[in-house]
Design a protein around this motif. Structure first.
Motif, short mmCIF file in Angstrom:
data_model
loop_
_atom_site.label_atom_id
_atom_site.label_comp_id
_atom_site.label_asym_id
_atom_site.label_seq_id
_atom_site.Cartn_x
_atom_site.Cartn_y
_atom_site.Cartn_z
N VAL A 18 -28.17 -62.02 84.29
CA VAL A 18 -28.01 -60.75 84.98
C VAL A 18 -26.54 -60.40 85.00
CG1 VAL A 18 -30.07 -60.97 86.43
CG2 VAL A 18 -27.89 -61.86 87.25
N ALA A 19 -26.23 -59.12 85.18
CA ALA A 19 -24.84 -58.67 85.15
C ALA A 19 -24.03 -59.32 86.26
CB ALA A 19 -24.78 -57.15 85.25
N ALA A 20 -24.56 -59.31 87.46
CA ALA A 20 -23.86 -59.91 88.59
C ALA A 20 -24.91 -60.35 89.59
CB ALA A 20 -22.91 -58.91 89.23
N ALA A 21 -25.09 -61.66 89.73
CA ALA A 21 -26.12 -62.16 90.62
C ALA A 21 -25.72 -61.95 92.06
CB ALA A 21 -26.35 -63.65 90.34
N ALA A 22 -26.65 -61.43 92.84
CA ALA A 22 -26.40 -61.21 94.26
C ALA A 22 -26.85 -62.45 95.01
CB ALA A 22 -27.18 -59.99 94.74
N ALA A 23 -26.00 -62.97 95.85
CA ALA A 23 -26.38 -64.10 96.68
C ALA A 23 -26.91 -63.62 98.02
CB ALA A 23 -25.18 -65.03 96.89
N GLU A 24 -26.48 -62.46 98.44
CA GLU A 24 -26.92 -61.88 99.70
C GLU A 24 -27.91 -60.75 99.43
OE1 GLU A 24 -26.11 -62.86 102.83
OE2 GLU A 24 -25.07 -64.53 101.87
N PRO A 25 -28.96 -60.67 100.22
CA PRO A 25 -29.91 -59.57 100.03
C PRO A 25 -29.26 -58.24 100.40
CG PRO A 25 -30.45 -60.84 101.99
CD PRO A 25 -29.33 -61.57 101.30
N ASP A 26 -29.65 -57.20 99.68
CA ASP A 26 -29.16 -55.86 99.96
C ASP A 26 -29.84 -55.38 101.24
OD1 ASP A 26 -28.75 -53.09 100.11
OD2 ASP A 26 -28.65 -52.90 97.93
N PRO A 27 -29.09 -55.13 102.32
CA PRO A 27 -29.71 -54.74 103.59
C PRO A 27 -30.45 -53.40 103.51
CG PRO A 27 -27.31 -54.61 103.74
CD PRO A 27 -27.63 -55.23 102.42
N LEU A 28 -30.07 -52.51 102.60
CA LEU A 28 -30.78 -51.24 102.42
C LEU A 28 -32.24 -51.50 102.06
CD1 LEU A 28 -31.00 -48.13 102.02
CD2 LEU A 28 -30.25 -48.53 99.66
N ILE A 29 -32.46 -52.43 101.15
CA ILE A 29 -33.83 -52.74 100.73
C ILE A 29 -34.62 -53.34 101.89
CG2 ILE A 29 -35.26 -54.08 99.12
CD1 ILE A 29 -33.72 -51.68 97.92
N GLY A 30 -34.00 -54.23 102.64
CA GLY A 30 -34.66 -54.82 103.80
C GLY A 30 -35.11 -53.76 104.79
N ARG A 31 -34.24 -52.80 105.08
CA ARG A 31 -34.59 -51.72 106.01
C ARG A 31 -35.74 -50.87 105.45
NH1 ARG A 31 -28.96 -51.60 106.43
NH2 ARG A 31 -28.81 -49.77 105.05
N GLN A 32 -35.68 -50.58 104.16
CA GLN A 32 -36.73 -49.76 103.56
C GLN A 32 -38.08 -50.48 103.57
OE1 GLN A 32 -34.96 -48.82 99.76
NE2 GLN A 32 -34.19 -46.86 100.52
N LEU A 33 -38.07 -51.75 103.23
CA LEU A 33 -39.32 -52.51 103.23
C LEU A 33 -39.90 -52.61 104.64
CD1 LEU A 33 -38.45 -55.34 100.68
CD2 LEU A 33 -39.93 -53.33 100.31
N LYS A 34 -39.04 -52.79 105.63
CA LYS A 34 -39.51 -52.82 107.02
C LYS A 34 -40.08 -51.47 107.42
CE LYS A 34 -36.61 -56.57 108.60
NZ LYS A 34 -35.42 -56.99 109.33
N SER A 35 -39.44 -50.38 107.01
CA SER A 35 -39.95 -49.04 107.35
C SER A 35 -41.32 -48.79 106.70
CB SER A 35 -38.96 -47.95 106.94
OG SER A 35 -39.00 -47.71 105.55
N LEU A 36 -41.59 -49.47 105.60
CA LEU A 36 -42.88 -49.35 104.91
C LEU A 36 -43.91 -50.37 105.42
CD1 LEU A 36 -41.43 -48.91 101.31
CD2 LEU A 36 -42.60 -47.14 102.66
N ASP A 37 -43.50 -51.18 106.41
CA ASP A 37 -44.35 -52.22 107.01
C ASP A 37 -44.78 -53.29 106.01
OD1 ASP A 37 -44.30 -51.24 109.63
OD2 ASP A 37 -45.89 -49.81 109.18
N TYR A 38 -43.88 -53.65 105.08
CA TYR A 38 -44.17 -54.70 104.11
C TYR A 38 -43.59 -56.02 104.58
CZ TYR A 38 -45.66 -51.27 100.63
OH TYR A 38 -46.32 -50.28 99.95
N GLN A 39 -44.34 -57.07 104.36
CA GLN A 39 -43.84 -58.42 104.59
C GLN A 39 -43.21 -58.91 103.29
OE1 GLN A 39 -47.02 -60.88 106.02
NE2 GLN A 39 -47.17 -59.78 107.95
N TYR A 40 -42.13 -59.65 103.40
CA TYR A 40 -41.42 -60.11 102.21
C TYR A 40 -40.72 -61.42 102.50
CZ TYR A 40 -37.47 -58.09 104.72
OH TYR A 40 -36.55 -57.79 105.69
#
Length: 158
Positions: A18-40
């Motif tokens: 990958v171009a640049a591996a992320a070690a920390e989760p992107d908080p934007l995605i976490g907020r969006q998934l929570k707003s969609l009521d998805y478990q992850y």
């Protein structure tokens, strides 16, 4: 979802370049998934991992990458869903051709080879809203699961 299959797949996909591996989760995605009521769950690379249950009792694994890829001024996020696992490192020619044909027909996303896996990848703007993320995940998991059912009848590994 069988834990051994998930762990093997995670190890393979996470080792992919990958171009640049992320070690920390992107908080934007976490907020969006929570707003969609998805478990992850979050994997070691900081990517979001979800398992969707389909109407026919099947399940499908999806990864929302935290890493953002760029080309010039375009910034995209990838959503991955595996649909085929080869016995060796190469995909059989008939399978590779079927995946290419399906990529042509797909409205959103396309098939890629990741080690011994055929993975359906949807790329969306890095700052896409929750509705766009939801649509992209649906496109990924539905397409990948349909292909898995076609190529490996009676099996549900992902």
């Amino acid at each position: 979802m069988r834990p051994a299959v998930v762990l093997a797949l995670l190890a393979t996909l996470c080792l992919a370049p990958v171009a640049a591996a992320a070690a920390e989760p992107d908080p934007l995605i976490g907020r969006q998934l929570k707003s969609l009521d998805y478990q992850y769950e979050i994997d070691d690379d900081g990517d979001y991992q979800l398992v969707f249950e389909l109407d026919d009792g099947r399940t499908q694994l999806v990864f929302v990458r935290s890493t953002v890829e760029s080309f010039g001024s375009v910034r995209v996020r990838e959503i991955w869903s595996p649909g085929y696992e080869s016995k060796g490192s190469d995909l059989p020619a008939a399978v590779a051709n079927r995946l290419l044909a399906d990529s042509q027909d797909s409205k959103l996303g396309g098939w890629v080879k990741q080690d011994k896996y055929g993975v359906f990848v949807v790329k969306i703007p890095a700052d896409a809203d929750a509705e766009t993320l939801d649509d992209a995940m649906a496109a990924a998991f539905r397409t990948a699961d349909q292909m898995e059912a076609e190529l490996t009848p009676g099996k549900d590994a992902f």
